[in-house]
Write a protein that holds these residues in place. Sequence first.
Motif, short mmCIF file in Angstrom:
data_model
loop_
_atom_site.label_atom_id
_atom_site.label_comp_id
_atom_site.label_asym_id
_atom_site.label_seq_id
_atom_site.Cartn_x
_atom_site.Cartn_y
_atom_site.Cartn_z
N SER A 7 40.07 14.72 69.25
CA SER A 7 41.28 14.30 68.54
C SER A 7 42.13 13.37 69.39
O SER A 7 42.62 12.35 68.92
CB SER A 7 42.09 15.52 68.10
OG SER A 7 41.36 16.29 67.18
N TYR A 49 32.72 10.20 66.62
CA TYR A 49 32.47 11.27 65.65
C TYR A 49 30.99 11.67 65.65
O TYR A 49 30.67 12.85 65.57
CB TYR A 49 32.88 10.81 64.25
CG TYR A 49 32.52 11.81 63.18
CD1 TYR A 49 33.24 12.99 63.04
CD2 TYR A 49 31.43 11.59 62.33
CE1 TYR A 49 32.90 13.92 62.06
CE2 TYR A 49 31.09 12.50 61.36
CZ TYR A 49 31.83 13.67 61.23
OH TYR A 49 31.48 14.59 60.27
N LYS A 55 32.43 21.40 64.86
CA LYS A 55 32.88 21.16 63.50
C LYS A 55 34.21 21.85 63.25
O LYS A 55 34.53 22.85 63.88
CB LYS A 55 31.85 21.68 62.49
CG LYS A 55 30.48 21.07 62.62
CD LYS A 55 30.49 19.66 62.16
CE LYS A 55 29.08 19.08 62.21
NZ LYS A 55 29.07 17.66 62.03
N LEU A 56 34.99 21.29 62.32
CA LEU A 56 36.19 21.97 61.87
C LEU A 56 35.77 23.12 60.97
O LEU A 56 34.66 23.14 60.44
CB LEU A 56 37.10 20.99 61.12
CG LEU A 56 37.53 19.74 61.89
CD1 LEU A 56 38.43 18.86 61.03
CD2 LEU A 56 38.24 20.11 63.18
N GLU A 59 34.35 22.17 57.70
CA GLU A 59 33.19 21.27 57.73
C GLU A 59 31.87 22.03 57.79
O GLU A 59 30.82 21.43 57.71
CB GLU A 59 33.27 20.33 58.93
CG GLU A 59 34.34 19.29 58.83
CD GLU A 59 34.40 18.40 60.05
OE1 GLU A 59 34.74 17.22 59.87
OE2 GLU A 59 34.14 18.88 61.17
N GLU A 128 41.06 7.36 58.19
CA GLU A 128 40.37 8.59 57.79
C GLU A 128 40.04 9.45 59.01
O GLU A 128 40.25 10.66 58.98
CB GLU A 128 39.11 8.27 56.99
CG GLU A 128 39.38 7.69 55.63
CD GLU A 128 40.36 8.52 54.81
OE1 GLU A 128 40.14 9.74 54.64
OE2 GLU A 128 41.36 7.95 54.33
N PHE A 129 39.55 8.83 60.06
CA PHE A 129 39.23 9.61 61.26
C PHE A 129 40.48 10.21 61.90
O PHE A 129 40.47 11.33 62.37
CB PHE A 129 38.46 8.77 62.28
CG PHE A 129 37.00 8.65 61.98
CD1 PHE A 129 36.18 9.77 62.00
CD2 PHE A 129 36.45 7.43 61.66
CE1 PHE A 129 34.83 9.68 61.70
CE2 PHE A 129 35.10 7.32 61.36
CZ PHE A 129 34.28 8.44 61.38
N ARG A 132 42.58 12.41 58.63
CA ARG A 132 41.85 13.48 57.97
C ARG A 132 41.10 14.36 58.95
O ARG A 132 40.87 15.51 58.68
CB ARG A 132 40.84 12.89 56.97
CG ARG A 132 41.29 12.84 55.54
CD ARG A 132 42.70 12.54 55.24
NE ARG A 132 42.90 11.12 54.94
CZ ARG A 132 44.07 10.54 54.99
NH1 ARG A 132 45.16 11.20 55.32
NH2 ARG A 132 44.20 9.28 54.73
N ARG A 133 40.69 13.83 60.10
CA ARG A 133 39.91 14.67 61.00
C ARG A 133 40.63 15.00 62.30
O ARG A 133 40.75 16.16 62.67
CB ARG A 133 38.57 14.03 61.32
CG ARG A 133 37.67 15.02 62.08
CD ARG A 133 36.23 14.74 61.89
NE ARG A 133 35.41 15.90 62.18
CZ ARG A 133 35.18 16.39 63.38
NH1 ARG A 133 35.75 15.88 64.44
NH2 ARG A 133 34.39 17.43 63.54
N GLY A 137 42.32 18.41 62.76
CA GLY A 137 41.50 19.16 63.71
C GLY A 137 42.30 19.85 64.80
O GLY A 137 41.95 20.95 65.25
N SER A 176 43.17 14.53 52.16
CA SER A 176 42.85 15.67 53.04
C SER A 176 42.15 16.77 52.25
O SER A 176 41.18 17.36 52.74
CB SER A 176 44.12 16.22 53.70
OG SER A 176 44.69 15.27 54.55
N TYR A 179 38.68 15.66 51.49
CA TYR A 179 37.81 15.76 52.68
C TYR A 179 37.40 17.20 52.90
O TYR A 179 36.28 17.51 53.18
CB TYR A 179 38.55 15.21 53.91
CG TYR A 179 37.77 15.36 55.19
CD1 TYR A 179 36.55 14.72 55.34
CD2 TYR A 179 38.27 16.13 56.23
CE1 TYR A 179 35.84 14.87 56.54
CE2 TYR A 179 37.56 16.26 57.41
CZ TYR A 179 36.33 15.64 57.56
OH TYR A 179 35.63 15.77 58.71
#
Length: 179
Positions: A7, A49, A55-56, A59, A128-129, A132-133, A137, A176, A179
Amino acid sequence: MSIQKYSLFTILLYIIAFFSPIFATTSQASTTTTTVSYLLGAVLMILLYSNQVTKLTFENDHSSLVSVLFWGIVGIFLAIFLQTLIMQVEQFFGVPIESQNTQNIIRLVLQQPLFALAAMVGGPIMEEFVFRRALIGIFDSYSLTWLGIIISSLIFAFIHQDGHLLLYFSLGFFFSLLY
């Protein structure tokens, strides 16, 4: 690599790409720098990525390709519907429907057509990265996924800097959830 490190690197890449145009000496150089830095940032985030093994929590569900394509396509239409609905709410409260941010991007694309790659490919991939992640995360690793979604959506709204906070917050929240 831990989610926190991933992150941090992702957010750092975004900040570098986002602020790199300030080092350009002319407006022509600025749009070129933006295009290159956004595309490079997107590629680096994809590589980062793809090397991420952690993984979250949400995910871990292995969705079928058909499900992913279905929600991707349906998500486009739902996002358009949500955007139309929220713009009506904003307009009711006196927020002008025009977006200065969008007008500036359109002007730059018309002046420098290659800038479209930054606006329609590099920027959205990086967003998005990051939103959203990476941001979600950070909170997900502490079992605070919903707080991460809310904070990520708020930051997403503020980063667009054009007065449509409810619109961008709603879209960020929707993306979000999607995703």
